[in-house]
Design a protein around this motif. Sequence first.
Motif, short mmCIF file in Angstrom:
data_model
loop_
_atom_site.label_atom_id
_atom_site.label_comp_id
_atom_site.label_asym_id
_atom_site.label_seq_id
_atom_site.Cartn_x
_atom_site.Cartn_y
_atom_site.Cartn_z
N SER A 3 0.83 -1.19 0.00
CA SER A 3 0.00 0.00 0.00
C SER A 3 0.87 1.25 0.00
O SER A 3 1.91 1.29 0.67
CB SER A 3 -0.88 -0.01 1.24
OG SER A 3 -1.57 1.20 1.37
N ILE A 5 0.32 3.79 1.56
CA ILE A 5 0.33 4.28 2.94
C ILE A 5 1.60 3.85 3.65
O ILE A 5 2.21 4.62 4.39
CB ILE A 5 -0.93 3.80 3.70
CG1 ILE A 5 -2.17 4.46 3.10
CG2 ILE A 5 -0.82 4.08 5.19
CD1 ILE A 5 -3.48 3.92 3.61
N TRP A 6 2.02 2.60 3.41
CA TRP A 6 3.25 2.11 4.03
C TRP A 6 4.47 2.83 3.50
O TRP A 6 5.46 3.01 4.21
CB TRP A 6 3.37 0.60 3.85
CG TRP A 6 2.37 -0.13 4.67
CD1 TRP A 6 1.28 -0.82 4.23
CD2 TRP A 6 2.33 -0.21 6.10
NE1 TRP A 6 0.57 -1.32 5.28
CE2 TRP A 6 1.20 -0.96 6.44
CE3 TRP A 6 3.14 0.28 7.11
CZ2 TRP A 6 0.86 -1.23 7.76
CZ3 TRP A 6 2.81 0.01 8.42
CH2 TRP A 6 1.68 -0.73 8.74
N ARG A 89 3.76 5.46 -5.22
CA ARG A 89 2.80 5.41 -6.33
C ARG A 89 3.49 5.49 -7.68
O ARG A 89 3.01 4.96 -8.67
CB ARG A 89 1.79 6.54 -6.20
CG ARG A 89 0.78 6.27 -5.13
CD ARG A 89 -0.32 7.30 -5.11
NE ARG A 89 -1.30 6.94 -4.08
CZ ARG A 89 -2.05 7.80 -3.47
NH1 ARG A 89 -1.97 9.08 -3.77
NH2 ARG A 89 -2.90 7.40 -2.55
#
Length: 124
Positions: A3, A5-6, A89
């Motif tokens: 993710s 987020i990590w 990303r």
Amino acid sequence: MGSPIWGGIAALAYPTLLTVIALGVGFREGGGVGEFAASLAATVLFLIAAPTAWVFAFPFIDVTRFTVIVAGIVTSAPLWYISGVAVFRSVGDWAAWFRRYVVSCVMWTAANLVLLGVIAGLAG
């Protein structure tokens, strides 16, 4: 994969390490030239880790050292987090993320040191 987020959470490692090293220098301790140099180096490390902290150092803002440190950390952590998410990303895997993160941290540190050198040169 993982993710993004990590990636953001992992991106907080470098500024956290710099902040811990910078805050390891004792406050309110008397000393000689070595302690002054260590305090100056700690300040530079902290400004690299928390680039928004300098805003609170203007003379017209009456704040304590603790306030500058806390406000610098609180306002800079989201910037590091967002950059970690953006890097993840753009690359998508952890090996590429780590390489790009390390390169960006080295470039960020070098740019800050060059800027401080230019400012010191202009100040005389």
